[in-house]
Design an enzyme around this catalytic site. Structure first.
Site, PDB file in Angstrom:
ATOM      1  N   GLU A 133       6.057   7.991  -6.850  1.00  0.00           N
ATOM      2  CA  GLU A 133       7.310   7.798  -7.565  1.00  0.00           C
ATOM      3  C   GLU A 133       6.986   7.858  -9.048  1.00  0.00           C
ATOM      4  O   GLU A 133       5.918   7.425  -9.483  1.00  0.00           O
ATOM      5  CB  GLU A 133       7.934   6.436  -7.256  1.00  0.00           C
ATOM      6  CG  GLU A 133       8.592   6.326  -5.903  1.00  0.00           C
ATOM      7  CD  GLU A 133       9.270   4.978  -5.739  1.00  0.00           C
ATOM      8  OE1 GLU A 133      10.506   4.947  -5.681  1.00  0.00           O
ATOM      9  OE2 GLU A 133       8.554   3.958  -5.662  1.00  0.00           O
ATOM     10  N   GLU A 178       8.103   1.247   4.482  1.00  0.00           N
ATOM     11  CA  GLU A 178       8.286   2.388   3.573  1.00  0.00           C
ATOM     12  C   GLU A 178       6.983   2.641   2.828  1.00  0.00           C
ATOM     13  O   GLU A 178       6.368   1.710   2.301  1.00  0.00           O
ATOM     14  CB  GLU A 178       9.405   2.116   2.572  1.00  0.00           C
ATOM     15  CG  GLU A 178       9.606   3.220   1.534  1.00  0.00           C
ATOM     16  CD  GLU A 178      10.745   2.908   0.567  1.00  0.00           C
ATOM     17  OE1 GLU A 178      11.712   2.256   1.007  1.00  0.00           O
ATOM     18  OE2 GLU A 178      10.648   3.290  -0.618  1.00  0.00           O
TER      19      GLU A 178
END
Length: 537
Positions: free
Chosen positions: A430, A425
């Site tokens: 974020e 990932e």
């Protein structure tokens, strides 16, 4: 007969007196012998301010003394040195390193050597005279930024207290907590050869478990929220260990405050074992009584994202739903809130997601929907678009509110066969509303996933009021994260990792969960806006 003798004596005495009077010289008078009066002393330590109450380390003290009818002044500086100072003014340099009290005694000398005496105490900080080669290598005679040498074996190590190498443990490259690798340590030299240090730890420092209580925390080895802000004026001295010139520079420095450089062990004094223009090895005795070692290297100049040719783009330039040829929806709340205890229910409603005015708009709302208190949206390009290696630029403006969790990320296209985290990932961006303007870039892979992932972060301005470009430059050797072309995290890729095959995009806006944290009870709605995604090769 007696009378005649007396007369003769008197005549002789008179003749003698007359003779003496005739030979007498002129007398010279010295005047009154008077000791000087009204003696005063001032002693100003150079460089005194709020941060340096005992001076700037130069050791210079400006001494001024004055007395009525003084011809000269004899000054005892309190360090074994005495000097005649006719003018009563002198700048004296103390030379013993450290902070010490000195009693300055002045004797004002008047006529006939008569003197008046007065004393004054001063406290003076004298910086250790750091060798020129140390200053040059450490600061480049101005300022130099250092980072952990994460690619070096033994960049963190430990041994017994009497050791000068990591006998017990020497870390392999890139195996320590990620928060250790984004710290930036800046050493700056001033005109007086004093050195100040600033540490930008991006909000977290790497601690050993034995030292957490020293910093008022609890827990084992790991990353902890600790403030390292502010310049620290370093105190240099000769090494107090049993090292020799064969294994050390024999120079150490003490860091005021919490003492953290980059790897926190509950100590504030560091011996410089080795130092060159590009590398440095430090040794300190931790709270556990062991010798801890860390290797630093000079931070390389930030490089712009590599220029490549446009390979694929999503411009979000057609109003309505996201292009179904490119995007699919993840609906609902997933397994355990998409694996993160998230609180939202994802929909494909216009209220939650639409393309409008050249922007993808994902809106989270507080509303009761299918048993959940919030709604939002998540889209992905799985089985529609994927790629291996390249640079990705995503221009976006973030939402606001405690508990908001927007993300721009990628997953390995083989997730349905190998699962997560084996698929890998790449989190390009974020953020969480509980930490406004703090941007995270993270890599999840086997043994480094979830809270143990490899991650870096940076702080920007106006993340929710202005658009910024979030980028990843992905190759077989490195994965680099940028915001507005400023590099903030580099991950070393190898052929043993899952980051060497096709990945697809995901864009979502979560609420709460293990990363988003507590949701502001006053939250009503906010929108995450994406202008474009561009892939270059």
């Amino acid at each position: 007969m007696i009378t005649n003798n007396i007369k003769s004596f008197i005549l002789i005495l008179c003749a003698s007196v007359m003779s003496i009077s005739a030979c007498k010289q002129a007398e010279y008078a010295f005047g009154d012998i008077v000791a000087p009066s009204n003696l005063t002393i001032t002693a100003d330590v150079q460089g005194v301010d709020a941060n340096n109450p005992n001076g700037n380390g130069s050791g210079n003290v400006v001494i001024s003394t004055l007395a009525d009818k003084a011809l000269t002044y004899k000054v005892d500086f309190g360090d074994g040195t005495t000097q005649m100072v006719p003018s009563g003014k002198i700048t004296y340099k103390y030379s013993i390193p450290g902070t010490k009290d000195y009693t300055i005694t002045v004797s004002a000398v008047g006529t006939g050597g008569a003197a008046s005496t007065l004393s004054k105490k001063v406290k003076v900080f004298v910086a250790f005279e750091v060798p020129t080669d140390i200053l040059t290598a450490l600061t480049n005679n101005a300022s130099k930024v250092w980072v952990t040498d994460k690619d070096a074996s033994g960049h963190v190590g430990v041994g017994p207290a009497d050791a000068f190498s990591p006998i017990w443990y020497a870390a392999d490259p890139n195996t320590r907590p990620a928060c250790l690798y984004d710290d930036e340590i800046t050493f700056t030299k001033d005109a007086n050869n004093n050195v100040a240090m600033t540490v930008d730890n991006k909000g977290q420092s790497s601690l050993i478990g034995a030292a957490t209580s020293y910093y008022g925390l609890a827990g084992g080895d790991g990353c902890y929220d600790i403030s390292t802000t502010g310049a620290k004026n370093l105190i240099f001295s000769g090494a107090t260990s049993s090292s020799t010139t064969a294994n050390s520079t024999r120079v150490q420095f003490t860091v005021p405050g919490n003492g953290i450089v980059n790897f926190a062990t509950g100590s504030n004094t560091y011996e410089i074992l080795a130092l060159s223009a590009n590398s440095m090895t430090l040794r300190t005795i931790g709270a556990d009584g062991n010798a801890w070692f860390t290797k630093l290297k000079v931070k390389q100049a930030e490089e712009p994202v590599t220029e490549k040719k446009l390979f694929w783009a999503e411009e979000f330039d057609k109003d309505g739903a996201p292009n179904p040829a490119v995007w699919g929806y993840d609906l609902g709340n997933g397994d355990n809130g998409w694996g993160n205890a998230e609180k939202q229910f994802y929909t494909n409603r216009t209220e939650n997601i639409q393309v409008k005015d050249g922007l993808l708009k994902i809106t989270a709302q507080k509303e009761n929907y299918s048993g959940f208190a919030y709604t939002s949206a998540r889209i992905q390009t799985m089985n529609k678009f994927s790629f291996t290696y390249g640079r990705v630029d995503i221009r976006a403006k973030l939402p606001t509110g405690g508990g908001t969790w927007p993300a721009l990320w990628m997953l390995g296209s083989n997730i349905q066969t190998v699962g997560w985290p084996a698929c890998g990932e790449i989190d390009i961006m974020e953020a969480k509303g509980n930490e406004p303007n703090k941007i995270y870039g993270t890599m999840h892979h086997p043994n480094h996933a979830g809270g143990n992932a490899d991650s870096g972060n940076t702080t920007i301005t106006n993340a929710s009021t202005e658009f910024h470009v979030y980028s990843v430059d992905w190759s077989a050797s490195t994965i680099k994260m940028y915001v507005d072309n400023k590099l903030f995290y580099t991950f070393t890729n190898t052929n043993a990792l899952p980051f060497n095959k096709d990945f697809f995009f995901i864009i979502n806006f979560a609420m709460g969960g293990t990363f988003g944290g507590a949701i502001d009870p006053n939250f009503v709605t906010s929108t995450f806006e994406v202008d474009y995604i561009r892939v270059y090769k």
